[in-house]
Design a protein around this motif. Structure first.
Motif, PDB file in Angstrom:
ATOM      1  N   ARG A   1      37.753  44.568  47.113  1.00 20.93           N
ATOM      2  CA  ARG A   1      37.238  45.500  46.695  1.00 20.93           C
ATOM      3  C   ARG A   1      37.220  45.527  45.141  1.00 20.93           C
ATOM      4  NH1 ARG A   1      40.276  50.293  49.673  1.00 20.93           N
ATOM      5  NH2 ARG A   1      41.520  48.496  50.010  1.00 20.93           N
ATOM      6  N   ILE A   2      36.115  45.395  44.404  1.00 21.96           N
ATOM      7  CA  ILE A   2      36.160  45.385  42.963  1.00 21.96           C
ATOM      8  C   ILE A   2      35.528  46.519  42.066  1.00 21.96           C
ATOM      9  CG2 ILE A   2      35.200  43.775  41.110  1.00 21.96           C
ATOM     10  CD1 ILE A   2      36.703  42.283  43.185  1.00 21.96           C
ATOM     11  N   GLY A   3      36.554  47.186  41.654  1.00 20.42           N
ATOM     12  CA  GLY A   3      36.094  48.424  40.734  1.00 20.42           C
ATOM     13  C   GLY A   3      35.104  48.469  39.729  1.00 20.42           C
ATOM     14  N   VAL A   4      34.702  49.494  39.338  1.00 20.82           N
ATOM     15  CA  VAL A   4      33.666  49.695  38.212  1.00 20.82           C
ATOM     16  C   VAL A   4      34.185  49.047  36.718  1.00 20.82           C
ATOM     17  CG1 VAL A   4      32.442  51.223  36.872  1.00 20.82           C
ATOM     18  CG2 VAL A   4      32.507  51.505  39.368  1.00 20.82           C
ATOM     19  N   GLY A   5      33.560  48.515  36.038  1.00 21.31           N
ATOM     20  CA  GLY A   5      34.051  47.869  34.873  1.00 21.31           C
ATOM     21  C   GLY A   5      34.929  46.677  34.901  1.00 21.31           C
ATOM     22  N   VAL A   6      35.107  46.092  36.047  1.00 23.26           N
ATOM     23  CA  VAL A   6      36.005  44.922  36.011  1.00 23.26           C
ATOM     24  C   VAL A   6      35.217  43.741  35.668  1.00 23.26           C
ATOM     25  CG1 VAL A   6      37.150  43.181  37.585  1.00 23.26           C
ATOM     26  CG2 VAL A   6      37.459  45.934  37.944  1.00 23.26           C
ATOM     27  N   ARG A   7      35.980  42.921  34.884  1.00 17.49           N
ATOM     28  CA  ARG A   7      35.147  41.381  34.550  1.00 17.49           C
ATOM     29  C   ARG A   7      35.960  40.364  34.995  1.00 17.49           C
ATOM     30  NH1 ARG A   7      34.890  39.151  28.502  1.00 17.49           N
ATOM     31  NH2 ARG A   7      33.562  37.412  28.881  1.00 17.49           N
ATOM     32  N   LEU A   8      35.111  39.648  35.604  1.00 14.38           N
ATOM     33  CA  LEU A   8      35.810  38.295  36.504  1.00 14.38           C
ATOM     34  C   LEU A   8      35.182  36.882  35.725  1.00 14.38           C
ATOM     35  CD1 LEU A   8      35.144  39.503  39.888  1.00 14.38           C
ATOM     36  CD2 LEU A   8      37.324  39.920  38.590  1.00 14.38           C
ATOM     37  N   VAL A   9      36.222  36.036  35.321  1.00 14.51           N
ATOM     38  CA  VAL A   9      35.898  34.754  34.957  1.00 14.51           C
ATOM     39  C   VAL A   9      36.831  33.723  35.445  1.00 14.51           C
ATOM     40  CG1 VAL A   9      35.622  33.473  32.592  1.00 14.51           C
ATOM     41  CG2 VAL A   9      35.008  35.776  32.501  1.00 14.51           C
ATOM     42  N   THR A  10      36.142  32.473  36.098  1.00 12.19           N
ATOM     43  CA  THR A  10      36.860  31.627  36.715  1.00 12.19           C
ATOM     44  C   THR A  10      38.050  32.257  37.370  1.00 12.19           C
ATOM     45  OG1 THR A  10      36.393  30.133  34.669  1.00 12.19           O
ATOM     46  CG2 THR A  10      37.750  29.424  36.293  1.00 12.19           C
ATOM     47  N   ALA A  11      37.806  32.705  38.450  1.00  9.47           N
ATOM     48  CA  ALA A  11      38.791  33.514  39.488  1.00  9.47           C
ATOM     49  C   ALA A  11      38.410  33.278  41.088  1.00  9.47           C
ATOM     50  CB  ALA A  11      38.790  34.802  39.026  1.00  9.47           C
ATOM     51  N   LEU A  12      39.397  33.187  41.607  1.00  8.71           N
ATOM     52  CA  LEU A  12      39.414  33.123  42.977  1.00  8.71           C
ATOM     53  C   LEU A  12      40.196  34.500  43.616  1.00  8.71           C
ATOM     54  CD1 LEU A  12      38.818  31.913  45.853  1.00  8.71           C
ATOM     55  CD2 LEU A  12      41.204  30.602  45.432  1.00  8.71           C
TER      56      LEU A  12
ATOM     57  N   ILE B   1      40.881  36.309  34.394  1.00  7.43           N
ATOM     58  CA  ILE B   1      40.532  35.286  33.829  1.00  7.43           C
ATOM     59  C   ILE B   1      41.461  34.108  34.217  1.00  7.43           C
ATOM     60  CG2 ILE B   1      40.266  33.875  31.630  1.00  7.43           C
ATOM     61  CD1 ILE B   1      39.613  36.378  30.020  1.00  7.43           C
ATOM     62  N   HIS B   2      40.809  32.846  34.688  1.00 10.37           N
ATOM     63  CA  HIS B   2      41.408  31.919  35.202  1.00 10.37           C
ATOM     64  C   HIS B   2      42.692  32.051  35.954  1.00 10.37           C
ATOM     65  CE1 HIS B   2      39.237  29.701  32.311  1.00 10.37           C
ATOM     66  NE2 HIS B   2      39.846  30.297  31.153  1.00 10.37           N
ATOM     67  N   ALA B   3      42.390  32.813  37.039  1.00 11.58           N
ATOM     68  CA  ALA B   3      43.406  33.320  38.015  1.00 11.58           C
ATOM     69  C   ALA B   3      43.295  33.260  39.395  1.00 11.58           C
ATOM     70  CB  ALA B   3      43.827  34.591  37.697  1.00 11.58           C
ATOM     71  N   ILE B   4      43.979  33.021  40.452  1.00 10.54           N
ATOM     72  CA  ILE B   4      43.774  33.138  41.907  1.00 10.54           C
ATOM     73  C   ILE B   4      44.478  34.367  42.237  1.00 10.54           C
ATOM     74  CG2 ILE B   4      44.453  31.999  44.049  1.00 10.54           C
ATOM     75  CD1 ILE B   4      44.042  29.364  42.456  1.00 10.54           C
ATOM     76  N   VAL B   5      43.779  35.245  42.658  1.00 13.56           N
ATOM     77  CA  VAL B   5      44.719  36.468  43.151  1.00 13.56           C
ATOM     78  C   VAL B   5      45.000  36.355  44.885  1.00 13.56           C
ATOM     79  CG1 VAL B   5      44.514  39.204  43.244  1.00 13.56           C
ATOM     80  CG2 VAL B   5      43.586  37.690  41.364  1.00 13.56           C
ATOM     81  N   GLY B   6      46.083  36.764  45.417  1.00 15.49           N
ATOM     82  CA  GLY B   6      46.170  36.232  46.826  1.00 15.49           C
ATOM     83  C   GLY B   6      45.962  37.585  47.671  1.00 15.49           C
ATOM     84  N   TRP B   7      46.336  37.209  49.130  1.00 10.44           N
ATOM     85  CA  TRP B   7      46.137  38.344  49.734  1.00 10.44           C
ATOM     86  C   TRP B   7      46.929  39.440  49.511  1.00 10.44           C
ATOM     87  CZ3 TRP B   7      47.046  33.108  51.011  1.00 10.44           C
ATOM     88  CH2 TRP B   7      46.066  32.394  51.607  1.00 10.44           C
ATOM     89  N   ASN B   8      46.269  40.651  50.045  1.00  6.00           N
ATOM     90  CA  ASN B   8      46.790  42.115  49.980  1.00  6.00           C
ATOM     91  C   ASN B   8      47.477  42.456  48.665  1.00  6.00           C
ATOM     92  OD1 ASN B   8      46.291  42.566  52.728  1.00  6.00           O
ATOM     93  ND2 ASN B   8      48.173  41.139  53.082  1.00  6.00           N
ATOM     94  N   SER B   9      46.690  41.886  47.827  1.00 11.38           N
ATOM     95  CA  SER B   9      47.149  42.221  46.322  1.00 11.38           C
ATOM     96  C   SER B   9      46.476  43.490  45.830  1.00 11.38           C
ATOM     97  CB  SER B   9      46.865  40.945  45.304  1.00 11.38           C
ATOM     98  OG  SER B   9      47.422  39.855  45.839  1.00 11.38           O
ATOM     99  N   SER B  10      46.995  43.988  44.536  1.00 11.28           N
ATOM    100  CA  SER B  10      46.273  45.157  43.861  1.00 11.28           C
ATOM    101  C   SER B  10      46.538  44.920  42.549  1.00 11.28           C
ATOM    102  CB  SER B  10      46.876  46.381  44.446  1.00 11.28           C
ATOM    103  OG  SER B  10      46.307  47.364  43.783  1.00 11.28           O
TER     104      SER B  10
END
Length: 57
Positions: free
Chosen positions: A15-26, A40-49
């Motif tokens: 779930r991606i909120g309003v106004g979120v900016r994503l660049v080179t991310a997983l 930016i330039h990040a890997i965000v894991g399972w069950n993260s907030s």
């Protein structure tokens, strides 16, 4: 408005909120991203907030 830049992969149930900016991310499953965050330039894991107005590099 959401901005999804180049080289971004978003898994199912993220779930991606309003106004979120994503660049080179997983984003892996069950991610919750609140409004106006920048990832930016990040890997965000399972069950993260990611909180509102956060900056993740």
């Amino acid at each position: 408005m959401k901005q999804i830049g180049p080289n971004v992969s978003i898994s199912a149930n993220a779930r991606i909120g309003v106004g979120v900016r994503l660049v080179t991310a997983l984003f892996l499953m069950m991610l919750n991203s609140s409004g106006n965050a920048l990832v930016i330039h990040a890997i965000v894991g399972w069950n993260s907030s990611i909180g509102r107005w956060s900056r993740v590099r």
